[in-house]
Design an enzyme around this catalytic site. Structure first.
Site, short mmCIF file in Angstrom:
data_model
loop_
_atom_site.label_atom_id
_atom_site.label_comp_id
_atom_site.label_asym_id
_atom_site.label_seq_id
_atom_site.Cartn_x
_atom_site.Cartn_y
_atom_site.Cartn_z
N ASN A 1 10.71 4.35 1.14
CA ASN A 1 9.91 3.02 2.18
C ASN A 1 11.07 1.46 1.17
O ASN A 1 11.05 1.00 2.04
CB ASN A 1 9.34 3.05 1.88
CG ASN A 1 7.69 3.46 2.80
OD1 ASN A 1 8.28 4.56 3.32
ND2 ASN A 1 7.07 3.54 2.31
N PHE B 1 0.53 -1.21 0.18
CA PHE B 1 -0.18 0.01 -0.42
C PHE B 1 0.87 1.75 0.20
O PHE B 1 -0.23 2.31 -0.23
CB PHE B 1 -1.19 0.25 0.98
CG PHE B 1 -2.42 -0.73 1.45
CD1 PHE B 1 -3.16 -0.37 0.41
CD2 PHE B 1 -2.66 -2.35 1.42
CE1 PHE B 1 -4.17 -1.25 -0.03
CE2 PHE B 1 -3.60 -2.45 1.47
CZ PHE B 1 -4.89 -1.96 0.66
N ASP B 2 1.63 1.05 0.22
CA ASP B 2 2.95 2.77 0.35
C ASP B 2 4.44 2.59 -0.18
O ASP B 2 4.92 2.77 -0.13
CB ASP B 2 2.65 2.97 2.00
CG ASP B 2 3.61 4.76 1.34
OD1 ASP B 2 3.06 5.42 0.82
OD2 ASP B 2 4.03 4.63 3.00
N LEU B 3 4.05 1.51 -1.64
CA LEU B 3 5.82 2.09 -2.16
C LEU B 3 6.06 2.84 -2.87
O LEU B 3 5.45 3.42 -3.59
CB LEU B 3 5.69 0.11 -3.01
CG LEU B 3 6.80 -0.58 -3.19
CD1 LEU B 3 7.30 -0.27 -2.57
CD2 LEU B 3 6.74 -1.01 -4.86
#
Length: 115
Positions: A9, A3-5
Site C-alpha cells: 500500500n 489499519f492496513d499499513l
C-alpha cells in the site's frame, strides 16, 4: 489511523533518487478517530496486524496498531522478504498474540550505517 499499513500500500516516487516521496494508498480501512471499535473479524493482511487486532481481549484499538505495522514494513524493506512467508495462519496469529513471533534479522542484514 490507517489499519492496513504494508509495503503493497506504499507508493514511492523516485523521480529524485536523493529525495524519494512515499505516499500511502488504499485508504479503504483507514479511520479518522483516535479510538475505534473493531468488529467483524480479521480485516487486514495477517503478517502486518498488531496483537491488539488479533486478540479477543479488547475491541478498542488506538494508533499504536499502525506503529506495529510500520515496524513490520521497516523489517520488510530492510530484508526484502515478506514476513512469516512459510508459516500457517493459525501459527502467525498465536505467535503474534502471545508475543513469541516477530520477524528475525539474520547476521549481516543490519546496515552498518556507512553509505
Amino acid at each position: 489511523m490507517y489499519f492496513d499499513l504494508k509495503c503493497e500500500n506504499l507508493l514511492v516516487n523516485i523521480q529524485d533518487p536523493h529525495r524519494p516521496v512515499c505516499k500511502i494508498g488504499d485508504l479503504s480501512l483507514s479511520k479518522v478517530k483516535q479510538q475505534t471499535l473493531v468488529s467483524g473479524g480479521v480485516r487486514r493482511t495477517l503478517p502486518w496486524m498488531a496483537p491488539e487486532l488479533l486478540s479477543e481481549k479488547s475491541n478498542m484499538v488506538i494508533e499504536k496498531i499502525d506503529v506495529y505495522s510500520f515496524g513490520i514494513v521497516m523489517w520488510e524493506l530492510l530484508t526484502g522478504n515478506e514476513p512469516y512467508l512459510n508459516i500457517h495462519c493459525a501459527s502467525i496469529i498465536g505467535g503474534i498474540v502471545n508475543n513469541i513471533l516477530r520477524p528475525k534479522l539474520q547476521h549481516g542484514e543490519i546496515p552498518n550505517g556507512s553509505h
